[in-house]
Write an enzyme that holds these catalytic residues in place. Structure first.
Site, short mmCIF file in Angstrom:
data_model
loop_
_atom_site.label_atom_id
_atom_site.label_comp_id
_atom_site.label_asym_id
_atom_site.label_seq_id
_atom_site.Cartn_x
_atom_site.Cartn_y
_atom_site.Cartn_z
CB CYS A 31 51.36 52.59 36.65
SG CYS A 31 51.73 53.24 38.31
CB CYS B 245 37.43 45.68 43.41
SG CYS B 245 37.61 46.48 45.01
CB CYS C 280 54.80 49.73 43.57
SG CYS C 280 54.61 48.54 42.24
CB CYS D 102 50.18 50.41 44.91
SG CYS D 102 48.97 50.69 43.59
CE1 TYR E 108 49.73 37.41 43.79
CE2 TYR E 108 48.30 39.32 43.73
CZ TYR E 108 48.65 38.11 44.28
OH TYR E 108 47.90 37.60 45.31
N GLY F 63 39.30 39.88 44.75
CA GLY F 63 38.81 40.37 46.03
C GLY F 63 37.97 39.32 46.72
CB CYS G 101 48.28 48.46 37.19
SG CYS G 101 49.02 47.47 38.50
CG ASN H 33 39.54 47.28 39.87
OD1 ASN H 33 40.01 46.79 38.85
ND2 ASN H 33 40.20 47.28 41.00
N GLY H 34 39.88 50.17 41.80
CA GLY H 34 40.94 51.19 41.77
C GLY H 34 40.90 52.00 43.05
P1 AMP Z 1 55.59 38.25 50.96
O1 AMP Z 1 56.51 37.10 51.01
O2 AMP Z 1 54.90 38.46 52.27
O3 AMP Z 1 56.26 39.46 50.47
O4 AMP Z 1 54.41 37.94 49.95
C1 AMP Z 1 54.72 37.70 48.62
C2 AMP Z 1 53.62 36.87 48.03
O5 AMP Z 1 52.41 37.62 47.97
C3 AMP Z 1 53.97 36.45 46.63
O6 AMP Z 1 53.85 35.06 46.57
C4 AMP Z 1 52.96 37.14 45.72
O7 AMP Z 1 52.44 36.22 44.80
C5 AMP Z 1 51.89 37.64 46.65
N1 AMP Z 1 51.52 39.03 46.37
C6 AMP Z 1 52.31 39.99 45.96
N2 AMP Z 1 51.66 41.15 45.87
C7 AMP Z 1 50.41 40.94 46.22
C8 AMP Z 1 49.24 41.75 46.34
N3 AMP Z 1 49.25 43.04 46.10
N4 AMP Z 1 48.11 41.19 46.72
C9 AMP Z 1 48.08 39.91 47.00
N5 AMP Z 1 49.16 39.09 46.94
C10 AMP Z 1 50.31 39.58 46.55
#
Ligand code: AMP
Length: 457
Positions: A435, A2, A438, A384, A243, A28, A237, A102-103
Site C-alpha cells: 500500500c 498500535c 499516502c 492514511c 518508518y 504506541g 503498508c 492494530n489498524g
Molecule cells: P515533520 O517534520 O513534522 O513532517 O515530521 C517528520 C518526522 O516525523 C520524521 O522525522 C519521521 O521520522 C517522523 N514520522 C513520520 N511519519 C510518522 C508517523 N506516522 N508517526 C510518527 N512519526 C512519524
C-alpha cells in the site's frame, strides 16, 4: 498505530506479555494494557502512559493465567482516553471477549451506526469496539468461525488478537496491511506485531499470520487455521518498512534494517549530494537509511544530531502543541561536527514539516554551511486511512507545496525525495503488494465516511 502481543500455553503469560510490550512501545505510547485469561476468570490492567511506568509488580501479580494479550496504543481512531485503551474486555452471554487491534477500519462509523440502531451501547469511541459487538452477536460455534462471521463486511486494516474463552485467535485483514508474526516458546504459541517482540521473550519466529487468515490456538497447543480469501492484490503498508517498525524486526517476510539500507542506497543514487562533507541521520528512525546513503555515496557518516532518549517519538503526540514541545527537547546538534560544513541530512519522511524545519534551524545554528536534505520516502500527499496518523490533507506539507517550495519552507539548500518506484523496488518482496496510498493517492478501499469525526469522537 498500535502494537499487539499475545501468548497461549505459558504459566507466565502476563509477565511475558509485559516484556513483549516493551519491544512494541514504539508503535504506541499513549496507553498500554494487558489482559490475562485463567479459565473463566479474566483480569485486566490498562493505563495511560508507558509500559515501563504503569505496571507495578503488585498489579502484574494479579494477572494469573496461561493466556494473555497485550496492547500499546496510539490513537488513530477514537480519542486518547483510558476508555479507548486496549485490550478491550467485555462479558457477554457466551463468556468473555478480549480484543487487541492494530489498524484502522474504514467503515467503522457506518457499522457503529447500524449496531446502535439495533440497541448496542458503545463504551468507547475506538473503531475496534465494532468488532467486539459483532463478535458477541456471532451465531457460529467455533471461535475462529465466530471471528470470521464478525469480520464479514468489515473494511480496512486489522491485525487482531482475540481471546474467546481460553481460545486465542490471531487474524489479519485480507489485504495484509499490518504485520503479525507467530512464534513458539517451548510449547507456547506467541503472536506479536513485530518479531523484535518475539526475540525479547526468547520465542522463535515461525511464520507470519497470512493475509485473510485466522489462527486459533487452544491451551493445550492445538492449532487450527481458517483461511478467508486474501485480496487479489495485497496492500502491506510500505511505511512499516520506511518508518514504523523497528530495524531489528522482520515484517512482511523481510528485514526492516535491510529495507532501510536499500532505501538509503537508492536515495543516494537518485539524489546524490556531490561536494558534501558528510551524511548524518535524524535518529533513530532514519539511522539505517543514512547508513545506506553513506555506503552508496562514499560520504562518511557522522553523528551530528543527538537524540534525548527520555523523550518519545515526536510525532506520536496527538496534538500539534505536544509535538512542538517535544521537538525542542528531543534533539541537540553537535557544533564540533557541523561548524562550517556542507552536510546531508537523511530522514525517513516529511509529514507536516514541523520537526524538519526545527531540525534544519538547529543544524544551521550549530554552524552548518549548507544543508542538503534527502528523504527515504516520497512526498506524502494524502492521508492514511489504515492506521498511520496522517489524516488531514491540509496538514501535509507535500499536499500543499511542490518540492522546491518545501525546500524553501524547511530552509534547506537542496531537497531530494526517493521516487515511488525507487522505494517500492528497495523494500523486500516488492515492488508489488504494498500500500502506497499516502504517496500515490491510489486507495484500495473507499475512504471512511467521516474520518475526522471518527478520530475526534
Ligand atoms: P515533520 O517534520 O513534522 O513532517 O515530521 C517528520 C518526522 O516525523 C520524521 O522525522 C519521521 O521520522 C517522523 N514520522 C513520520 N511519519 C510518522 C508517523 N506516522 N508517526 C510518527 N512519526 C512519524
Amino acid at each position: 498505530m498500535c502494537g499487539i502481543f499475545g501468548i497461549s500455553g505459558h504459566p507466565s503469560a502476563a509477565a511475558l506479555t509485559h516484556l513483549g510490550l516493551y519491544s512494541l512501545q514504539h508503535r504506541g505510547q499513549e496507553s498500554a494494557g494487558i489482559v490475562a485469561v485463567d479459565g473463566e476468570q479474566v483480569r485486566a490492567i490498562r493505563a495511560m502512559g508507558l509500559v515501563s511506568d504503569k505496571f507495578s509488580a503488585e498489579a502484574m501479580a494479579t494477572l494469573i493465567g496461561t493466556v494473555a494479550i497485550g496492547h500499546t496504543r496510539y490513537s488513530t481512531a477514537g480519542s486518547s482516553t483510558i476508555d479507548n485503551a486496549q485490550p478491550k474486555l467485555v462479558h457477554f452471554r457466551g463468556g468473555h471477549i478480549v480484543l487487541a487491534h492494530n489498524g484502522n477500519l474504514t467503515n467503522a462509523a457506518e457499522l457503529k451506526d447500524s449496531l446502535e440502531a439495533e440497541g448496542s451501547i458503545f463504551s468507547s469511541s475506538a473503531d475496534s469496539e465494532v468488532i467486539v459487538h459483532r463478535l458477541a452477536k456471532a451465531r457460529t460455534a467455533a471461535p475462529e468461525a465466530q471471528l470470521a462471521e464478525a469480520l464479514e463486511g468489515i473494511e480496512g486494516a486489522y491485525s487482531l488478537l482475540v481471546a474467546i474463552g481460553e481460545t486465542l485467535l490471531a487474524a489479519r485483514d485480507p489485504y495484509g496491511w499490518r504485520p503479525l508474526a507467530m512464534g513458539r516458546l517451548n510449547g507456547a504459541t506467541v503472536f506479536a506485531s513485530e518479531t523484535c517482540a518475539l526475540d525479547i521473550v526468547g520465542a522463535v519466529a515461525v511464520r507470519e499470520v497470512a493475509p485473510g487468515e485466522i489462527v486459533a490456538v487452544e491451551p493445550d497447543g492445538t492449532t487450527r487455521t481458517l483461511q478467508r480469501p486474501p485480496a487479489p492484490v495485497l496492500h502491506r503498508c510500505v511505511f512499516e518498512h520506511v518508518y514504523f517498525a523497528r530495524p531489528d524486526s522482520r515484517v512482511f517476510g523481510g528485514s526492516v534494517d535491510r529495507a532501510r539500507r536499500a532505501l538509503g542506497r537508492r536515495l543516494a543514487r537518485e539524489h546524490p549530494a556531490p561536494g558534501a562533507d558528510f551524511v548524518f541521520s535524524v535518529p533513530d528512525s532514519s539511522n539505517s537509511a543514512a547508513l545506506g546513503f553513506a555506503e552508496a555515496s562514499g560520504l562518511p557518516l557522522e553523528l551530528a544530531l543527538i537524540r534525548n532518549h527520555y523523550v518519545g517519538r515526536t510525532f506520536i503526540q496527538p496534538t500539534q502543541q505536544g509535538r512542538d514541545e517535544k521537538v525542542k527537547v528531543k534533539y541537540n546538534a553537535v557544533r564540533e561536527i557541523l561548524e562550517g560544513k556542507s552536510v546531508v541530512m537523511v530522514d525517513d519522511s516529511i509529514v507536516r514539516g514541523t520537526t524538519t524545519r526545527g531540525l534544519v534551524s538547529l543544524i544551521r545554528a550549530a554552524g552548518a554551511r549548507e544543508v542538503h536534505m534527502r528523504v527515504s520516502s516520497p512526498p506524502i500527499t494524502g492521508p492514511c486511512y489504515y492506521g498511520i496518523d496522517t489524516p488531514d490533507r491540509a496538514q501535509l506539507i507535500a499536499a500543499q507545496h511542490d518540492v522546491s517550495e518545501i525546500a524553501r519552507l524547511i530552509g534547506v539548500d537542496t531537497l531530494g525525495y526517493i521516487s515511488l518506484d525507487g522505494m517500492l523496488q528497495s523494500v523486500p518482496n516488492g515492488p508489488d503488494g504494498f500500500c502506497h496510498a499516502c504517496f500515490s493517492g491510489s486507495y484500495p478501499t473507499r475512504p471512511p465516511a467521516a474520518p475526522v469525526q471518527l478520530r475526534r469522537s
